[in-house]
Design a protein around this motif. Structure first.
Motif, mmCIF file in Angstrom:
data_model
loop_
_atom_site.group_PDB
_atom_site.id
_atom_site.type_symbol
_atom_site.label_atom_id
_atom_site.label_comp_id
_atom_site.label_asym_id
_atom_site.label_seq_id
_atom_site.Cartn_x
_atom_site.Cartn_y
_atom_site.Cartn_z
ATOM 1 N N UNK A 293 49.819 16.910 31.072
ATOM 2 C CA UNK A 293 50.594 17.104 32.300
ATOM 3 C C UNK A 293 50.316 18.473 32.911
ATOM 4 N N UNK A 294 50.065 19.467 32.061
ATOM 5 C CA UNK A 294 49.756 20.810 32.552
ATOM 6 C C UNK A 294 48.433 20.815 33.317
ATOM 7 N N UNK A 295 47.472 20.004 32.901
ATOM 8 C CA UNK A 295 46.200 19.925 33.632
ATOM 9 C C UNK A 295 46.401 19.359 35.029
ATOM 10 N N UNK A 296 47.271 18.381 35.174
ATOM 11 C CA UNK A 296 47.556 17.826 36.501
ATOM 12 C C UNK A 296 48.280 18.861 37.361
ATOM 13 N N UNK A 297 49.221 19.592 36.750
ATOM 14 C CA UNK A 297 49.997 20.583 37.502
ATOM 15 C C UNK A 297 49.129 21.734 37.992
ATOM 16 N N UNK B 14 56.840 7.484 32.235
ATOM 17 C CA UNK B 14 58.119 8.178 32.476
ATOM 18 C C UNK B 14 58.351 8.463 33.954
ATOM 19 N N UNK B 15 57.390 8.101 34.809
ATOM 20 C CA UNK B 15 57.561 8.329 36.242
ATOM 21 C C UNK B 15 57.324 9.755 36.671
ATOM 22 N N UNK B 16 56.610 10.537 35.852
ATOM 23 C CA UNK B 16 56.336 11.937 36.187
ATOM 24 C C UNK B 16 55.000 12.106 36.904
ATOM 25 N N UNK B 17 54.089 11.167 36.693
ATOM 26 C CA UNK B 17 52.740 11.232 37.271
ATOM 27 C C UNK B 17 52.422 9.904 37.929
ATOM 28 N N UNK B 18 51.763 9.992 39.088
ATOM 29 C CA UNK B 18 51.240 8.801 39.754
ATOM 30 C C UNK B 18 49.723 8.841 39.685
ATOM 31 N N UNK B 19 49.115 7.682 39.493
ATOM 32 C CA UNK B 19 47.657 7.599 39.542
ATOM 33 C C UNK B 19 47.267 6.599 40.610
ATOM 34 N N UNK B 20 46.214 6.933 41.351
ATOM 35 C CA UNK B 20 45.759 6.063 42.423
ATOM 36 C C UNK B 20 44.293 6.290 42.706
ATOM 37 N N UNK B 21 43.802 5.735 43.814
ATOM 38 C CA UNK B 21 42.381 5.886 44.153
ATOM 39 C C UNK B 21 41.946 7.347 44.292
ATOM 40 N N UNK B 22 42.869 8.222 44.729
ATOM 41 C CA UNK B 22 42.511 9.630 44.940
ATOM 42 C C UNK B 22 42.681 10.470 43.684
ATOM 43 N N UNK B 23 43.217 9.879 42.617
ATOM 44 C CA UNK B 23 43.372 10.631 41.381
ATOM 45 C C UNK B 23 44.809 10.696 40.929
ATOM 46 N N UNK B 24 45.144 11.752 40.207
ATOM 47 C CA UNK B 24 46.477 11.926 39.649
ATOM 48 C C UNK B 24 47.300 12.852 40.546
ATOM 49 N N UNK B 25 48.609 12.630 40.570
ATOM 50 C CA UNK B 25 49.509 13.506 41.329
ATOM 51 C C UNK B 25 50.868 13.507 40.645
ATOM 52 N N UNK B 26 51.523 14.648 40.652
ATOM 53 C CA UNK B 26 52.887 14.718 40.142
ATOM 54 C C UNK B 26 53.806 13.919 41.051
ATOM 55 N N UNK B 27 54.822 13.324 40.469
ATOM 56 C CA UNK B 27 55.734 12.476 41.234
ATOM 57 C C UNK B 27 56.416 13.250 42.359
ATOM 58 N N UNK C 173 55.872 20.731 39.529
ATOM 59 C CA UNK C 173 54.845 21.725 39.186
ATOM 60 C C UNK C 173 55.463 23.015 38.638
ATOM 61 N N UNK C 174 56.382 23.677 39.386
ATOM 62 C CA UNK C 174 56.977 24.887 38.798
ATOM 63 C C UNK C 174 57.766 24.605 37.534
#
Length: 410
Positions: A124-128, A158-171, A176-177
């Motif tokens: 999760x830290x890598x996505x953030x 857990x609904x903290x990260x979304x994945x899609x065609x553009x990659x990963x994103x925090x919900x 992030x902070x």
């Protein structure tokens, strides 16, 4: 159990009202129960909510607050309260404190994060921290860090990260902070180093800068080069941040001052006036030439005017002009011209006229050029404010006629 009860209350003199987070209870069936999905607040609704909290919905700071909240009223009100408290205490840069989630926001989001495994936390830290969360880049980084390919799966569930065609994103942006606040400095530096190793070009430069804990001219120079390119593209917010980080990594005071000045310039032109004033003050501490000091003071005075303190801006500009006048009359001329308007804004017309006159006196001793036109324009403006309309008209006509390509200006 509650849904079972809710379906059997139609004939009872009893009402049941409940709420649920849809991403957490997506498998729950709501058939037979009256329910109302509640979407995120729209921009106008967010601004109205802030207005009811006595915040100016048109204030520049509100735009950033809206981006942070993403329409979540809990987040919006939490940060609005923090902003109001910071302003009440007279803090110059309350924006910086918005990056720290408040207790209500933390309680709402931290629960699902505590149930993650250590590997999922690290993933999760890598996505953030990723500036470009494409699936390919994040997957490469996870492999380089020795994490399993499915390390992010628990965070997605857990609904903290979304994945899609553009990659990963925090919900949500506020995650992030929250993620960064619960990781150590060593973990963040290690993550940035891995991201730099698997990246290239501008991204690699940014990650190297983030992974560097001590001054390093090679990294600072590379980041300054990227800042100049970003400025040429008109991305002033990004270029300002890049210049500022390059200054932080600069070992030599002269380089630090020049890069801070560049950061302040781009911040001012990009609308971040508070940052511009603050960074200009920092640049002054390291400036070692009267010319650069004068340029920094000019920018600082302009920023102070925009921040609603024209009297202070006038004092700063006059002081800077007097200091640089013996070495560089042209710069002093520009500073006196810039000092006239803040004085007029503060109601000191006599001081404004004096600055315009001193600008004119210096311009007369210089070769014809921009200073002469500037002096004529400022003296013309001040003559109008003091009631000498005829002289004002003559001076402004002269300034307009001397513009390159002008065929006469009324």
């Amino acid at each position: 159990v509650l849904l079972f009860v809710a379906r059997r209350l139609a004939t009872e003199r009893l009402a049941l009202v409940m709420t649920a987070r849809t991403e957490r209870d997506a498998a729950v069936g709501w058939e037979g129960v009256h329910h109302l999905p509640i979407p995120a607040l729209g921009e106008q609704a967010c601004r109205e909510l802030l207005r009811r909290r006595d915040l100016d919905p048109a204030a520049p700071a509100v735009d950033r607050l809206l981006r942070l909240s993403s329409g979540n009223p809990l987040v919006l009100l939490e940060y609005a309260d923090r902003l109001a408290r910071a302003r009440a205490l007279g803090r110059k840069q309350p924006d910086q404190e918005w990056e720290i989630p408040g207790p209500r926001v933390e309680r709402a989001w931290w629960g699902p994060m505590t149930r993650l495994s250590p590997a999922a936390h690290e993933a999760l830290l890598y996505v953030a921290l990723s500036r470009c969360s494409t699936a390919a880049l994040v997957d490469r980084a996870l492999r380089a860090a020795g994490l399993p390919a499915d390390a992010l799966a628990p965070a997605e569930e857990a609904g903290l990260v979304r994945s899609g065609p553009e990659g990963y994103a925090l919900r949500h942006p506020v995650l992030r902070p929250l993620v960064l606040g619960h990781s150590s400095a060593a973990q963040r530096l290690r993550t940035y180093r891995v991201l730099a190793d698997v990246s290239s070009g501008e991204l690699r430069t940014w990650y190297r800068a983030a992974a560097t804990a001590a001054p390093d001219e090679a990294v600072a120079a590379a980041l300054a080069t990227e800042a100049a390119r970003t400025r040429q593209r008109g991305e002033l917010d990004s270029s300002a941040r890049a210049w500022h980080r390059a200054a932080e990594l600069s070992p030599e005071p002269a380089d630090r001052s020049a890069r801070l000045f560049n950061a302040a310039q781009d911040a001012f032109l990009g609308g971040a006036t508070g940052d511009a004033a603050h960074w200009a003050e920092q640049a002054l501490r390291w400036s070692d030439t009267p010319e650069l000091t004068a340029d920094i003071e000019l920018l600082r005075g302009q920023a102070r005017s925009w921040l609603g303190d024209p009297a202070a801006a006038h004092r700063l500009l006059v002081s800077a002009a007097a200091a640089v006048e013996p070495a560089d009359p042209a710069r002093a001329c520009t500073l006196y011209a810039a000092a006239a308007m803040p004085a007029a804004m503060a109601g000191r017309i006599d001081a404004a006229a004096e600055c315009a006159a001193r600008c004119g006196g210096l311009a007369d001793a210089l070769d014809p050029g921009v200073e002469r036109r500037l002096a004529a324009a400022m003296e013309g403006n001040m003559a109008a404010l003091t009631g000498d309309v005829e002289r004002s008209r003559d001076l402004l006509r002269r300034a307009g006629a001397e513009l390159p390509g002008a065929g006469g200006v009324e």
